[in-house]
Write an enzyme that holds these catalytic residues in place. Sequence first.
Site, mmCIF file in Angstrom:
data_model
loop_
_atom_site.group_PDB
_atom_site.id
_atom_site.type_symbol
_atom_site.label_atom_id
_atom_site.label_comp_id
_atom_site.label_asym_id
_atom_site.label_seq_id
_atom_site.Cartn_x
_atom_site.Cartn_y
_atom_site.Cartn_z
ATOM 1 N N CYS A 150 3.585 9.427 0.934
ATOM 2 C CA CYS A 150 1.978 9.599 0.528
ATOM 3 C C CYS A 150 2.309 10.563 -0.560
ATOM 4 O O CYS A 150 3.128 11.494 -0.630
ATOM 5 C CB CYS A 150 1.283 10.508 1.575
ATOM 6 S SG CYS A 150 -0.012 10.967 1.120
ATOM 7 N N ARG A 178 0.780 -1.073 -0.189
ATOM 8 C CA ARG A 178 -0.015 -0.022 0.169
ATOM 9 C C ARG A 178 0.777 1.188 0.078
ATOM 10 O O ARG A 178 1.200 1.752 -1.079
ATOM 11 C CB ARG A 178 -1.045 -0.038 1.359
ATOM 12 C CG ARG A 178 -1.962 0.914 1.188
ATOM 13 C CD ARG A 178 -1.668 2.546 1.621
ATOM 14 N NE ARG A 178 -1.210 2.454 2.690
ATOM 15 C CZ ARG A 178 -0.608 3.662 3.424
ATOM 16 N NH1 ARG A 178 -0.471 4.852 2.755
ATOM 17 N NH2 ARG A 178 -0.130 3.878 4.838
HETATM 18 P P1 HMG Z 1 -13.348 13.845 -3.298
HETATM 19 O O1 HMG Z 1 -12.908 13.945 -4.850
HETATM 20 O O2 HMG Z 1 -13.589 14.875 -2.483
HETATM 21 O O3 HMG Z 1 -14.391 12.695 -3.385
HETATM 22 O O4 HMG Z 1 -12.104 12.931 -2.646
HETATM 23 P P2 HMG Z 1 -15.902 12.718 -3.823
HETATM 24 O O5 HMG Z 1 -16.781 11.999 -2.829
HETATM 25 O O6 HMG Z 1 -16.353 14.043 -4.237
HETATM 26 O O7 HMG Z 1 -15.892 11.724 -5.066
HETATM 27 C C1 HMG Z 1 -14.920 12.176 -6.180
HETATM 28 C C2 HMG Z 1 -15.042 10.947 -7.188
HETATM 29 O O8 HMG Z 1 -14.171 9.795 -6.609
HETATM 30 C C3 HMG Z 1 -16.469 10.435 -7.496
HETATM 31 O O9 HMG Z 1 -16.273 9.789 -8.819
HETATM 32 C C4 HMG Z 1 -16.443 9.193 -6.539
HETATM 33 O O10 HMG Z 1 -17.236 7.964 -6.833
HETATM 34 C C5 HMG Z 1 -15.107 8.844 -6.439
HETATM 35 P P3 HMG Z 1 -16.901 10.256 -9.998
HETATM 36 O O11 HMG Z 1 -18.436 10.404 -9.921
HETATM 37 O O12 HMG Z 1 -16.513 11.638 -10.145
HETATM 38 O O13 HMG Z 1 -16.547 9.409 -11.187
HETATM 39 N N1 HMG Z 1 -14.997 7.961 -5.032
HETATM 40 C C6 HMG Z 1 -14.185 6.870 -4.970
HETATM 41 N N2 HMG Z 1 -13.831 6.122 -5.749
HETATM 42 C C7 HMG Z 1 -13.372 4.839 -5.235
HETATM 43 N N3 HMG Z 1 -13.325 4.680 -3.720
HETATM 44 C C8 HMG Z 1 -13.501 5.549 -3.111
HETATM 45 C C9 HMG Z 1 -14.193 6.845 -3.468
HETATM 46 N N4 HMG Z 1 -14.639 7.668 -2.693
HETATM 47 C C10 HMG Z 1 -14.968 8.615 -3.824
HETATM 48 N N5 HMG Z 1 -13.285 5.384 -1.752
HETATM 49 C C11 HMG Z 1 -11.375 11.152 -1.374
HETATM 50 C C12 HMG Z 1 -12.288 12.389 -1.582
HETATM 51 C C13 HMG Z 1 -11.127 10.749 -0.016
HETATM 52 C C14 HMG Z 1 -12.303 9.947 -2.186
HETATM 53 C C15 HMG Z 1 -9.925 11.346 -1.785
HETATM 54 O O14 HMG Z 1 -9.421 12.478 -1.391
HETATM 55 C C16 HMG Z 1 -9.187 10.077 -1.699
HETATM 56 O O15 HMG Z 1 -9.271 9.038 -2.371
HETATM 57 N N6 HMG Z 1 -8.139 10.400 -1.076
HETATM 58 C C17 HMG Z 1 -7.036 9.261 -0.847
HETATM 59 C C18 HMG Z 1 -5.750 9.789 -0.784
HETATM 60 C C19 HMG Z 1 -4.662 8.813 -0.133
HETATM 61 O O16 HMG Z 1 -4.987 7.567 -0.434
HETATM 62 N N7 HMG Z 1 -3.641 9.211 0.212
HETATM 63 C C20 HMG Z 1 -2.522 8.292 0.588
HETATM 64 C C21 HMG Z 1 -2.909 7.682 1.763
HETATM 65 S S1 HMG Z 1 -2.608 8.251 3.487
HETATM 66 C C22 HMG Z 1 -0.857 8.227 3.556
HETATM 67 O O17 HMG Z 1 -0.328 7.712 2.795
HETATM 68 C C23 HMG Z 1 -0.431 8.498 5.013
HETATM 69 C C24 HMG Z 1 -0.147 7.098 5.812
HETATM 70 O O18 HMG Z 1 0.717 6.288 5.199
HETATM 71 C C25 HMG Z 1 0.452 7.596 7.326
HETATM 72 C C26 HMG Z 1 1.722 8.563 7.191
HETATM 73 O O19 HMG Z 1 2.630 8.116 6.454
HETATM 74 O O20 HMG Z 1 1.334 9.537 7.820
HETATM 75 C C27 HMG Z 1 -1.392 6.609 6.071
HETATM 76 MG MG MG Z 2 2.994 6.489 5.323
#
Ligand code: HMG
Ligand code: MG
Length: 305
Positions: free
Chosen positions: A252, A13
């Site tokens: 990230c 991931r």
């Molecule tokens: P948004 O654009 O505000 O979402 O994003 P929305 O609800 O307006 O939806 C927009 C589109 O995304 C729609 O599709 C939804 O259906 C789709 P459209 O109708 O336009 O075709 N959608 C999804 N599709 C699949 N799965 C879903 C989903 N949700 C909406 N779950 C959202 C908001 C949260 C979805 C977006 O910002 C997002 O996916 N963010 C994820 C970012 C991410 O994964 N970052 C990395 C992980 S965190 C990290 O790495 C830190 C960590 O390692 C700890 C550390 O190191 O600190 C954990």
């Molecule tokens: Mg991380």
Amino acid sequence: MAERVRITDVSPRDGLQNEPLRADGSSIPTEDKARLVRALSLTGVDEIEVTSFVSPRWVPQLGDAAELCKLVTRSKPLGLSMSALVPNEKGMQALLAANESVGMKLIDKASVFAAASETFSRKNTNATIAETIERFRPIVPTARDHGLAVRGYVSCIIACPFEGVVTPEAVLAVCKQLEELGVDEIDLGDTIGAGCTETMAALLACVTSEIDPARLVLHLHDTFGRAAECVRVALAMGIRSFDGSAAGLGGCPYASTETSRAPGNIATNLLVRTIHDAGYETGVDLEKLAEASRVAQEITAGAPA
Ligand code: HMG
Ligand code: MG
């Protein structure tokens, strides 16, 4: 007998999410990701963070979460946990559908993710910290209904790539909100590897003043080569669960700035060796881990930097 420390490998991931797509727009083949999960499943780690049920527009590299689940159903020995990130209810439903399609509780833990920095929260999830907590509220009971555990991440525990220093009190405030939601464990993410022994000790002293260390996990990125010393500090302060990433892959995408790409996680083999050297056990076989790290390097080799 030496005390046991729990290890999660997050390379499928966190390790892969930051890998750019290839020139033809394709992602790392799902079968290659499955090879990495299979290799990790032989190492003795306690948990593998397999993938993310996030928007593929936001994280194109992990758009194959459901297909990947189908390829790794035989790689879950008894006692191994498999987890995946979910940012919202849509992600939670996708996780449940993936489990249903393979006819087993393959993913047994849903991991929600919040941050202690408002700017990072908006960049990573298009939502304020308060809004992310509200998004998670229905996820916890749904997970419970399906017998899944829940991990709650807090990113930017030491510093934010956009706002700079983050106070321990700001981190504790988010931890308490996650605890109130009913998550099983809280994973403290040093997203950009900013911690050193002093800042990590201060952060953990503040957080453990109100949160039981047995419920905490530490997730370190290793930008400046200081993650191992932070592990030693955390062990001394009662933390017994850590994340690492095979071959130190990771980062990230929303922590990258114009001038620097988000840094990799602490390599799981460095993490495990540091823990063994401090007199604790992990159950991880370092030779098998070296093989998994080789697979991690092989499947990301040739990807554009
Ligand atoms: P948004 O654009 O505000 O979402 O994003 P929305 O609800 O307006 O939806 C927009 C589109 O995304 C729609 O599709 C939804 O259906 C789709 P459209 O109708 O336009 O075709 N959608 C999804 N599709 C699949 N799965 C879903 C989903 N949700 C909406 N779950 C959202 C908001 C949260 C979805 C977006 O910002 C997002 O996916 N963010 C994820 C970012 C991410 O994964 N970052 C990395 C992980 S965190 C990290 O790495 C830190 C960590 O390692 C700890 C550390 O190191 O600190 C954990
Ligand atoms: Mg991380």
